[in-house]
Enzyme design. Structure first.
Site: not given
Length: 270
Positions: A105-106
């Site tokens: 995930d970012k």
């Protein structure tokens, strides 16, 4: 002659152009041609066939594959789409075309593999191969024994129950977890179900490779690491048929074509 034929998506992946999954997408979008003809999913190619993507000739890879261990920082997107701001490809700026194996995930950080070997991508990503991924997780309130027990034994998310896994408390707010599956935002969803919020998440190991480089840096995997990695994933079949039970494959293909490409309807596949 048949033994010299190779599935189109496998051929493209082995050139290092992209992963097998991305190759399927390109084929469905009609962006791939074989000797000037747009093929169907499942088409096989011979060594002397001319394969092109968007008109660009794709050749079999002769150079040594690239395998990198990269410490992805928070804020970097695991995408090969160069139009996306802060994408992982631009961030690394590697001299050859490479792509990530899986995602982080970012908002997460830690270890991710980068490669131009599309075949190994397919093997590592197949969840049923039980490849371990290890994380350290920080949450917003004190961890309890009950929390550790429930996280270990499975949490109902995304219309399923997560596999049993190893969870160990490290400190008041930090625990370690080892997963053998990769559901979307799995750890965050598991914690949310139990009333916790993840404030920091770091992946520190994938299979036999541990995170040992500074944030934002990468290194080449050693020959010994690559050899061990291949031995550990060897039971995984390389063939596309193994990614789903054979009886499910036609259903998957039909859904793909129906959903994405009107040209295939004209070809009698709808």
């Amino acid at each position: 002659m048949e033994e010299n034929l190779k599935r189109l998506n496998k051929f493209i992946a082995e050139t290092g152009y992209c992963s097998r999954r991305e190759a399927d997408k390109f084929i469905e979008e009609g962006r791939v041609t074989i000797n000037g003809v747009v093929p169907e999913l499942g088409t096989k190619v011979a060594p002397d066939d001319e394969v092109r993507i968007d008109g660009k000739l794709i050749r079999e890879k002769t150079e040594k594959p690239v395998y990198l261990a990269f410490y992805k920082p928070v804020g970097i997107e695991c995408t090969t789409n160069l139009e996306v701001r802060n994408n992982i490809v631009d961030y690394i700026n590697y001299p050859k075309r490479i792509f990530p194996i899986g995602r982080l995930d970012k908002a997460s950080e830690g270890l991710i593999f980068m490669t131009n070997d599309g075949d190994i991508v397919n093997k590592i990503l197949r969840a049923r191969n039980n490849h371990e991924k290890e994380y350290t997780v920080t949450v917003n309130k004190p961890i309890t024994d009950r929390f550790i027990e429930r996280m270990s034994n499975g949490i109902p998310i995304l219309d399923t129950v997560t596999r049993k896994c190893k969870v160990e408390q490290i400190s008041k707010y930090i625990f370690k977890i080892i997963l053998t599956q990769g559901l979307n935002r799995q750890i965050r969803r598991m914690c949310e179900y139990l009333g916790y919020e993840v404030t920091a998440l770091k992946r520190i190991r994938i299979i036999n490779i541990s995170l040992d480089v500074p944030v934002g840096r990468y290194r080449d995997l050693t020959e010994a690491e690559i050899k061990e990695l291949n031995q550990l994933i060897e039971p995984s079949s390389k063939t596309e048929e193994a990614s789903l039970p054979k009886k499910e494959a036609p259903k998957r293909r039909t859904e793909f074509i129906k959903r994405d490409d009107p040209r295939f309807r004209k070809r009698g596949n709808y």
